[in-house]
Design a protein around this motif. Structure first.
Motif, PDB file in Angstrom:
ATOM      1  N   UNK A  69      -8.772 -43.527  14.271  1.00 13.68           N
ATOM      2  CA  UNK A  69      -8.094 -44.173  15.398  1.00 13.68           C
ATOM      3  C   UNK A  69      -9.088 -45.083  16.085  1.00 13.68           C
ATOM      4  N   UNK A  70      -8.674 -46.313  16.321  1.00  9.71           N
ATOM      5  CA  UNK A  70      -9.557 -47.304  16.920  1.00  9.71           C
ATOM      6  C   UNK A  70      -9.974 -46.947  18.332  1.00  9.71           C
ATOM      7  N   UNK A  71     -11.074 -47.553  18.756  1.00  8.48           N
ATOM      8  CA  UNK A  71     -11.610 -47.336  20.095  1.00  8.48           C
ATOM      9  C   UNK A  71     -11.992 -48.676  20.711  1.00  8.48           C
ATOM     10  N   UNK A  72     -12.124 -48.686  22.040  1.00 14.12           N
ATOM     11  CA  UNK A  72     -12.496 -49.880  22.803  1.00 14.12           C
ATOM     12  C   UNK A  72     -11.473 -50.993  22.530  1.00 14.12           C
ATOM     13  N   UNK A  73     -11.908 -52.204  22.219  1.00 10.31           N
ATOM     14  CA  UNK A  73     -10.968 -53.299  21.997  1.00 10.31           C
ATOM     15  C   UNK A  73     -10.188 -53.118  20.695  1.00 10.31           C
ATOM     16  N   UNK A  74     -10.612 -52.164  19.873  1.00 10.35           N
ATOM     17  CA  UNK A  74      -9.957 -51.899  18.590  1.00 10.35           C
ATOM     18  C   UNK A  74      -9.026 -50.693  18.674  1.00 10.35           C
ATOM     19  N   UNK A  75      -8.599 -50.328  19.900  1.00 11.68           N
ATOM     20  CA  UNK A  75      -7.891 -49.059  20.062  1.00 11.68           C
ATOM     21  C   UNK A  75      -6.481 -49.066  19.475  1.00 11.68           C
ATOM     22  N   UNK A  76      -6.008 -50.193  18.985  1.00 13.54           N
ATOM     23  CA  UNK A  76      -4.705 -50.225  18.343  1.00 13.54           C
ATOM     24  C   UNK A  76      -4.738 -49.876  16.872  1.00 13.54           C
ATOM     25  N   UNK A  77      -5.933 -49.702  16.309  1.00 13.82           N
ATOM     26  CA  UNK A  77      -6.039 -49.442  14.873  1.00 13.82           C
ATOM     27  C   UNK A  77      -5.766 -47.977  14.553  1.00 13.82           C
ATOM     28  N   UNK A  78      -4.939 -47.748  13.539  1.00 11.37           N
ATOM     29  CA  UNK A  78      -4.711 -46.414  12.991  1.00 11.37           C
ATOM     30  C   UNK A  78      -4.724 -46.516  11.477  1.00 11.37           C
ATOM     31  N   UNK A  79      -5.481 -45.674  10.833  1.00  7.44           N
ATOM     32  CA  UNK A  79      -5.562 -45.711   9.377  1.00  7.44           C
ATOM     33  C   UNK A  79      -6.224 -44.460   8.852  1.00  7.44           C
ATOM     34  N   UNK A  80      -6.597 -44.506   7.600  1.00  6.62           N
ATOM     35  CA  UNK A  80      -7.244 -43.359   6.982  1.00  6.62           C
ATOM     36  C   UNK A  80      -8.049 -43.772   5.772  1.00  6.62           C
ATOM     37  N   UNK A  81      -8.931 -42.894   5.359  1.00 12.09           N
ATOM     38  CA  UNK A  81      -9.761 -43.138   4.181  1.00 12.09           C
ATOM     39  C   UNK A  81      -9.800 -41.862   3.361  1.00 12.09           C
TER      40      UNK A  81
END
Length: 349
Positions: free
Chosen positions: A196-208
């Motif tokens: 889950x994204x943080x700071x200005x990238x907090x809209x990101x959700x993904x996986x590896x």
């Protein structure tokens, strides 16, 4: 320290210097150190634990720093893995896909922070279940080459970098007779990081997702055949370029520059024949194949890999070695054949 033939279960230490030079970095100096030990010296069941670190600095104020812990509690009841790293270093970026071109190489300046902790609990009969926690922050600049592939290719997402935290389950099945120089047994390791994204990238959700299967077959007193297959996939709707699986390392697909080929999925396999000349020296020959792909795997797109190397066992009892490998890959049209030389501590897998 390199020629001590003591076979006791005492702690060991080895130090390797590093020296390099390149136009984009200037002179680079530093080194790597490995401390190995047993948490229980009264039995011959507990695996070898280790602390490993390396650091380099350049005359252009660039730096690499990484600290790693690989800790086995007595009788291998719990396995802890920890890493913290800081990179402020340039690298070559070629774009995304399985057929990038050398003509498109783009020198990218990267600054990254990363840390993670993994705990695996022994459930018996070689089965481990656990969890991993971690986070990262990546930053990139391309002010010196605004017309490079990083800035201009629309397939490259999150060009400036980003930050995220992650957590997820881990699974390991391990029947190896030795975790540093294996002559028989199987190890399967898998994990899935939910990010889950943080700071200005907090809209990101993904996986590896990562899974790796290795098996070893003794062919004689001095000869061992090892096989290794690895698959990695990035999940989620977005594809940050710095999180894409990358082909090439000192462990698998040796010879390919790390990141020359990258995409949402990566599949590679290799086999390695290991010959132990005596207690202190060994030889290895390897061959493999692999590819990166966006959605569809293609046998026609597989890339070749082969090479060989030498081993010096500086700690015979623990099976710890310095490894020198030379790997060779494909010859892209109009380019030289891809190849690379590696000096590393420990076996490739």
């Amino acid at each position: 320290m390199y020629f001590n033939k003591d076979s006791t279960r005492k702690p060991g230490f080895v130090l390797l210097p590093a020296l390099a030079s390149a136009p984009e970095t200037g002179l680079e100096v530093g080194g790597a150190a490995l401390v190995s030990f047993y948490t229980d010296t009264s039995d011959h069941v507990t695996n070898v634990s280790s602390l490993f670190g390396y650091a380099t600095i350049t005359t252009k104020a660039q730096a690499k720093l990484s600290l790693n812990a690989n800790y086995w509690t007595p009788h291998n009841k719990v396995h802890y893995l920890a890493n913290i790293s800081y990179y402020n270093f340039p690298f070559d970026f070629y774009g995304i896909g399985n057929n990038t071109r050398l003509d498109n190489v783009d020198l990218v300046y990267e600054k990254r922070y990363r840390g993670n902790l993994e705990s695996d609990f022994n459930l018996g009969k070689g089965l481990y279940l656990g969890y991993v926690l971690g986070g990262f922050k990546y930053y990139y600049r391309f002010d010196k080459n605004r017309y490079g592939v990083l800035n201009t290719d629309p397939a490259v997402e999150d060009k400036r970098g980003g930050a995220a935290g992650y957590a997820g389950p881990t699974f390991t099945y391990d029947t190896r007779n030795n975790n540093t120089y294996t002559t028989k047994g199987i190890i399967i390791n898998a994990y899935y990081n939910l990010m889950h994204g943080a700071f200005i990238n907090n809209g990101y959700e993904g996986g590896f997702f990562n899974i790796e299967y290795s098996e070893f077959f003794p062919l004689g007193d001095k000869l061992v055949l090892g096989t290794d297959i690895q698959e990695q996939s990035l999940t989620g709707s977005r594809s940050p370029f710095y999180l894409l699986p990358q082909m090439g390392s000192d462990e698998i697909m040796r010879g390919y520059y790390g990141g020359r080929f990258r995409d949402r999925n990566y599949l590679a396999g290799q086999t390695e024949l290991r010959y132990r000349i005596n207690k202190s020296f060994g030889l290895a020959a390897f061959a493999g194949t692999g590819e990166v792909f966006h959605t569809s795997f293609s046998f026609a797109q597989l890339k070749p890999n082969y090479g060989g190397g030498v081993r010096y066992f500086f700690d015979v009892q623990k099976g710890l070695a310095i490894r020198i490998d030379y790997g060779v890959g494909e010859k892209p049209a109009g380019e030289k054949r891809i190849s690379g030389l590696y000096v590393a501590l420990g076996q490739s897998f």
